[in-house]
Design a protein around this motif. Sequence first.
Motif, mmCIF file in Angstrom:
data_model
loop_
_atom_site.group_PDB
_atom_site.id
_atom_site.type_symbol
_atom_site.label_atom_id
_atom_site.label_comp_id
_atom_site.label_asym_id
_atom_site.label_seq_id
_atom_site.Cartn_x
_atom_site.Cartn_y
_atom_site.Cartn_z
ATOM 1 N N CYS A 36 0.854 -1.192 0.000
ATOM 2 C CA CYS A 36 0.000 0.000 0.000
ATOM 3 C C CYS A 36 0.891 1.243 0.000
ATOM 4 O O CYS A 36 1.279 1.737 1.070
ATOM 5 N N PRO A 37 1.259 1.758 -1.170
ATOM 6 C CA PRO A 37 2.157 2.920 -1.245
ATOM 7 C C PRO A 37 1.655 4.137 -0.476
ATOM 8 O O PRO A 37 2.458 4.963 -0.026
ATOM 9 N N ALA A 38 0.344 4.255 -0.303
ATOM 10 C CA ALA A 38 -0.215 5.411 0.416
ATOM 11 C C ALA A 38 -0.226 5.199 1.927
ATOM 12 O O ALA A 38 -0.662 6.078 2.672
ATOM 13 N N CYS A 39 0.250 4.028 2.382
ATOM 14 C CA CYS A 39 0.168 3.686 3.809
ATOM 15 C C CYS A 39 1.541 3.629 4.478
ATOM 16 O O CYS A 39 1.711 2.946 5.491
ATOM 17 N N ILE A 40 2.521 4.308 3.933
ATOM 18 C CA ILE A 40 3.889 4.250 4.457
ATOM 19 C C ILE A 40 3.913 4.589 5.950
ATOM 20 O O ILE A 40 3.367 5.606 6.382
ATOM 21 N N GLY A 41 4.534 3.703 6.725
ATOM 22 C CA GLY A 41 4.690 3.929 8.166
ATOM 23 C C GLY A 41 3.473 3.605 9.000
ATOM 24 O O GLY A 41 3.529 3.667 10.235
ATOM 25 N N GLN A 42 2.362 3.239 8.375
ATOM 26 C CA GLN A 42 1.155 2.958 9.143
ATOM 27 C C GLN A 42 1.199 1.559 9.758
ATOM 28 O O GLN A 42 1.903 0.671 9.295
ATOM 29 N N LEU A 110 -2.236 -8.559 -0.492
ATOM 30 C CA LEU A 110 -3.240 -7.506 -0.624
ATOM 31 C C LEU A 110 -2.555 -6.245 -1.143
ATOM 32 O O LEU A 110 -1.644 -5.716 -0.503
ATOM 33 N N THR A 111 -2.977 -5.777 -2.303
ATOM 34 C CA THR A 111 -2.435 -4.553 -2.892
ATOM 35 C C THR A 111 -3.530 -3.492 -2.898
ATOM 36 O O THR A 111 -4.640 -3.733 -3.393
ATOM 37 N N ILE A 112 -3.202 -2.328 -2.327
ATOM 38 C CA ILE A 112 -4.188 -1.248 -2.234
ATOM 39 C C ILE A 112 -3.692 -0.063 -3.048
ATOM 40 O O ILE A 112 -2.859 0.729 -2.605
ATOM 41 N N GLN A 113 -4.178 0.018 -4.263
ATOM 42 C CA GLN A 113 -3.921 1.140 -5.166
ATOM 43 C C GLN A 113 -5.212 1.353 -5.940
ATOM 44 O O GLN A 113 -5.447 0.722 -6.960
ATOM 45 N N GLY A 114 -6.069 2.232 -5.412
ATOM 46 C CA GLY A 114 -7.421 2.321 -5.954
ATOM 47 C C GLY A 114 -8.247 1.187 -5.374
ATOM 48 O O GLY A 114 -8.290 0.988 -4.160
#
Length: 487
Positions: A36-42, A110-114
């Motif tokens: 999940c590129p938008a979830c860095i560090g989460q 699990l890939t989260i991009q859209g």
Amino acid sequence: MKTILRTAAFCLFFLLSSLGFSQTNRNSTALLQINCPACIGQKATVNTMDLISMNEVKLVESRLDSMGRCTLEVPVSGPLLAFILLGESTVPGQDSVYHLYLEPDQDLTLTIQGTPTFQGQLGVANQYLYESSRITRLVNDQANKLVDTFRNLTAQEQQKIQDAFGTEFKPFHRTISEDTRISQKAKEMLIQDGEFYVQERGLNFLDRSPEKLEQEGTYEASLFFQTIPVKPEWLAMNMYNYGALLNKRVKFDLDLAIYYALKKEGKEKNTDTLAILMEKAILENTRTAPIREYLLAINIKRMLREFGATPTITQLFDRFKNLYPDSRYTATLDREFDKYQGLGEGKEAKDFIATYPDGKEFRLSDLKGKVVYLDTWATWCGPCIGEFPASKKMIEHFKENPEVVFLFVSIDTNLEKWKAYLKSGKAPKGIHVNQNTETQAPGTALYTLYRMSGIPHYIVIDQAGKIKVNKAPGLLMRNRTLCWMVC
């Protein structure tokens, strides 16, 4: 020579045992990769559900790296339904939640991009599970909209809604059944999980009038035992929708059947008899034997939450532990008993301070000498508002009885919104006060004092200021409790 052979045999046995043990350990995890590129560090937390408390249980957690990736080894002993929470919140729904189907020694990415996508050995099954969650939300929204209006519809209109409710799942389930890429076990899980959800929500649209329930009331509770689905494999899988269905069926079709059977004999006021007869019915029924342990456990939990840790409920738990000394449900029930030791029937009601709409102080102890029906609610709580029409009918029933007081405690933090709602005339008549949970000193909030897990939450307190019922579960049972005390 015999000594050498015995030694060799022992070594061979030890080697085989070690290999077997290693194989068991290796197969006791499922590999889950998150991208999940938008979830860095989460934070990434995998939870499953405790089917007694209906609360989440953490299995494993990690943090996504600088590329938004992490790998988790999830402990599983067999097929398991779980969910992953991405973000810092511990409340599902506040961040991103994705339901998971896991099996030992199987990988999933699990890939989260859209739109989220699932890949790996369990990818197809989990992609279906994601789509099932989307349909579930649609059906849930539909059910919530019907709560306020269903009882006012004609019988023909009600039947039409019942026939159409949940049909969104049918073409989806047909697609699953025809897909050759997933196992038969996964197909059954996906289809029955959706069906159980529809059945559980659909119970809200059945005829639950006291007249009908009294007519159907028997000690055998035939409707319950002849029709509930008996699927122990779904309990082992921690299927939340199956557990929720069984919990609601125990309340609607077992508890009330035996209660109304007692009422026919004028014995309905004896809560100890009700608890014992429910246990007896579960123990004696052979059809439901494969899920008997779970039914007994949720019966204890329900009785504990309704009547507190009374001697009779404690005895039920002692018998359960003797019958199932290694039960997976015992630890949760122990924790439940710890919570309710001071909140059972006959315990002193915990006093609290709130404020009237004009700002004056209110104390629960001011009402000592009256039977107090306490409704904890908020203007933002849909289910709370949905119960108001039924509450108004109950207030009308007791309006000539000066011994009963109806107290409505709002936990709204927006006081102006609360006051505006009261002025609108939509709220039931009674005493209305507010307790702003954000400004309460630690340990003094009503929500904390009475171990509330959500609202609406209903409490009945007797004239002596003692708890009669903490967390009365339904209108019929709340009405029943008041009648026990003053009718």
